[in-house]
Design an enzyme around this catalytic site. Structure first.
Site, PDB file in Angstrom:
ATOM      1  N   ASP A  93       0.833  -1.199   0.000  1.00  0.00           N
ATOM      2  CA  ASP A  93       0.000   0.000   0.000  1.00  0.00           C
ATOM      3  C   ASP A  93       0.875   1.260   0.000  1.00  0.00           C
ATOM      4  O   ASP A  93       1.650   1.484   0.936  1.00  0.00           O
ATOM      5  CB  ASP A  93      -0.893  -0.077   1.263  1.00  0.00           C
ATOM      6  CG  ASP A  93      -2.015   0.924   1.255  1.00  0.00           C
ATOM      7  OD1 ASP A  93      -2.055   1.784   0.354  1.00  0.00           O
ATOM      8  OD2 ASP A  93      -2.858   0.851   2.169  1.00  0.00           O
ATOM      9  N   GLY A 113      -5.024   3.642  -7.918  1.00  0.00           N
ATOM     10  CA  GLY A 113      -5.227   3.942  -9.333  1.00  0.00           C
ATOM     11  C   GLY A 113      -4.341   5.060  -9.860  1.00  0.00           C
ATOM     12  O   GLY A 113      -4.534   5.523 -10.991  1.00  0.00           O
ATOM     13  N   GLU A 127      -1.338   7.055 -11.595  1.00  0.00           N
ATOM     14  CA  GLU A 127      -0.452   6.788 -12.748  1.00  0.00           C
ATOM     15  C   GLU A 127      -1.020   5.709 -13.675  1.00  0.00           C
ATOM     16  O   GLU A 127      -0.258   4.956 -14.273  1.00  0.00           O
ATOM     17  CB  GLU A 127       0.953   6.386 -12.280  1.00  0.00           C
ATOM     18  CG  GLU A 127       1.640   7.402 -11.386  1.00  0.00           C
ATOM     19  CD  GLU A 127       2.028   8.658 -12.135  1.00  0.00           C
ATOM     20  OE1 GLU A 127       2.606   8.533 -13.220  1.00  0.00           O
ATOM     21  OE2 GLU A 127       1.712   9.765 -11.646  1.00  0.00           O
ATOM     22  N   ASP A 159     -10.384   4.441  -1.419  1.00  0.00           N
ATOM     23  CA  ASP A 159     -11.068   3.430  -0.604  1.00  0.00           C
ATOM     24  C   ASP A 159     -12.592   3.397  -0.777  1.00  0.00           C
ATOM     25  O   ASP A 159     -13.257   4.420  -0.860  1.00  0.00           O
ATOM     26  CB  ASP A 159     -10.777   3.672   0.880  1.00  0.00           C
ATOM     27  CG  ASP A 159      -9.321   3.419   1.208  1.00  0.00           C
ATOM     28  OD1 ASP A 159      -8.498   3.303   0.282  1.00  0.00           O
ATOM     29  OD2 ASP A 159      -9.003   3.347   2.411  1.00  0.00           O
TER      30      ASP A 159
HETATM   31  C1  GLA Z   1      -5.400   2.436   2.757  1.00  0.00           C
HETATM   32  C2  GLA Z   1      -5.938   1.303   1.892  1.00  0.00           C
HETATM   33  C3  GLA Z   1      -6.992   0.541   2.674  1.00  0.00           C
HETATM   34  C4  GLA Z   1      -6.380  -0.011   3.963  1.00  0.00           C
HETATM   35  C5  GLA Z   1      -5.781   1.124   4.773  1.00  0.00           C
HETATM   36  C6  GLA Z   1      -4.967   0.617   5.968  1.00  0.00           C
HETATM   37  O1  GLA Z   1      -6.377   3.398   3.015  1.00  0.00           O
HETATM   38  O2  GLA Z   1      -6.479   1.795   0.701  1.00  0.00           O
HETATM   39  O3  GLA Z   1      -7.501  -0.535   1.900  1.00  0.00           O
HETATM   40  O4  GLA Z   1      -5.387  -0.940   3.644  1.00  0.00           O
HETATM   41  O5  GLA Z   1      -4.898   1.929   3.988  1.00  0.00           O
HETATM   42  O6  GLA Z   1      -4.363   1.634   6.707  1.00  0.00           O
END
Ligand code: GLA
Length: 382
Positions: free
Chosen positions: A148, A187, A189, A208
């Site tokens: 992430d 999403g 780049e 999210d």
């Molecule tokens: C980001 C991700 C989520 C989750 C959180 C965890 O927002 O997009 O899916 O993994 O971090 O902190």
């Protein structure tokens, strides 16, 4: 009786691009299915919650329906030891024991990190420790990594993203353990254009999701146009499921699931499986619906018709049939018509209701169903 002719016209061209470097094609050959801790537990997650999820997947029929990965999201991380090795925090304790437990149930287990110094929830990230972390995950027995972006924004330029993700992919490959690599960078780049070339088995295409129809539907219906980039081993990921988390009614959950399977999206349940209702289980485990997602042809569906807030989406299937979703995004019930020609069918075809497991008969030229507010009907046309 039936005449199904695929018309390969400009308005209806399906088929994954062949992307150079899309290796690991046996990993995630169909979209990964399982559970992830984030949508329900967020940072409160503990090892006990993960074990309970694994127990539930086995006992409630989800394992039999194809749900395999039990994925820990953010907030498992502790400090690094003197050698720089990542340690779990006190809520997790022994990660190898946890992985062994999940494996003992015939399931697989996933973990989470960031290429930045910190994760999105400000726990320890993998920056500068990529090789070491990959080795540790493999030694513990992990089978899936969600990686992430988060604070990587502070230490890298966005244009470096491909090399940043490739670095971790290469480190995972060097462990010798097959580990699904799930890119999460919202999403940026146009990740769908290069995600497979850096070894991604899936990549998030959006920011999210949350547990509301408005957010879920904007994400889901906005996936149209990304279908050329998905295929066996490398999938667009419109984020994890919110089915069963309480913020959507039955029809909205049916829309969520119908859309995700037509999108060939990873199906990662995001609810508390120790308290799942029969209604939620019916939605998550409906065999004919899940089969659309897991279809061996690996083609992501797309919108084929729209009339205001009424939409028709279609996904070609391996057996020559077509899965078709009728979606009502409006505020009142409405009939929706599928013109068979829009999905490449000339003449008549047999139609089956997938949610209800019911043959509806042969239809000529078109098919119309009444679709409730925020609801969906999912059919197979053959
Ligand atoms: C980001 C991700 C989520 C989750 C959180 C965890 O927002 O997009 O899916 O993994 O971090 O902190």
């Amino acid at each position: 009786m039936k005449t199904l002719v695929l018309i390969f016209c400009a308005a209806f061209v399906f088929g994954p691009l062949s992307l150079a470097g899309a290796d690991d094609s046996t990993l995630a050959a169909t979209p990964p299915m399982g559970w992830n801790s984030w949508n329900h537990f967020a940072c409160k997650v503990t090892a006990a919650d993960v074990r309970a999820a694994a127990d539930a997947i086995v006992s409630n029929g989800m394992k039999a329906a194809g749900y395999t990965y039990v994925n820990i999201d953010d907030c498992w991380e502790g400090a690094r030891d003197e050698q720089g090795r990542i340690q779990p925090n006190a809520k997790f304790g022994d990660m190898k024991a946890l992985a062994d437990y999940v494996h003992s149930k015939g399931l697989k287990i996933g973990i989470y990190s960031s290429p930045g110094p910190k994760t999105c929830a400000k726990y320890e990230g993998s920056y500068g420790h990529e090789e070491q972390d990959a080795q540790e995950y493999a030694a513990w027995g992990f089978d899936y990594l969600k990686y992430d972006w988060c604070s990587a924004e502070k230490v890298y330029q966005r244009r470096q993203m491909t090399e940043v993700y490739k670095k971790m992919h290469d480190a995972l490959v060097r462990t010798g353990r097959p580990i699904v690599f799930s890119l999460c960078q919202y999403g940026y780049e146009r990740v769908w254009r290069w995600g497979a070339s850096v070894g991604g088995n899936s990549w998030r295409t959006t920011e999210d999701i949350d547990d509301h129809y408005d957010r879920m539907s904007v994400i889901g219906f906005d996936q149209d146009g990304l279908e050329p980039f998905a295929g066996r081993g490398h999938w667009n990921d419109p984020d994890m499921l919110e089915v069963g988390n309480g913020g959507m009614n039955h029809d909205e959950a049916i829309t969520h699931m119908s859309l995700w399977v037509l999108l060939a999206a990873p199906l990662l349940a995001g609810n508390d499986l120790s308290r799942v209702t029969p209604e939620t289980l019916d939605i998550l485990t409906n065999k004919e619906v899940v089969a659309v997602d897991q279809d061996a042809k690996g083609i992501q569906g797309r919108r084929v018709a729209q009339e205001g807030l009424l939409e028709v989406w279609a996904k070609p299937l391996n057996d020559g049939g077509m899965a078709v979703g009728l979606f009502n995004r409006g505020e009142s019930s409405n009939p929706i018509t599928v013109n068979l020609i829009d999905i490449g069918v000339k003449g008549s075809a047999n139609i089956r209701d997938l949610w209800r497991h019911k043959d509806l008969g042969a239809f000529n030229t078109n098919y119309t169903a009444e679709v409730p507010r925020h609801g969906a009907v999912l059919i197979k046309v053959q």
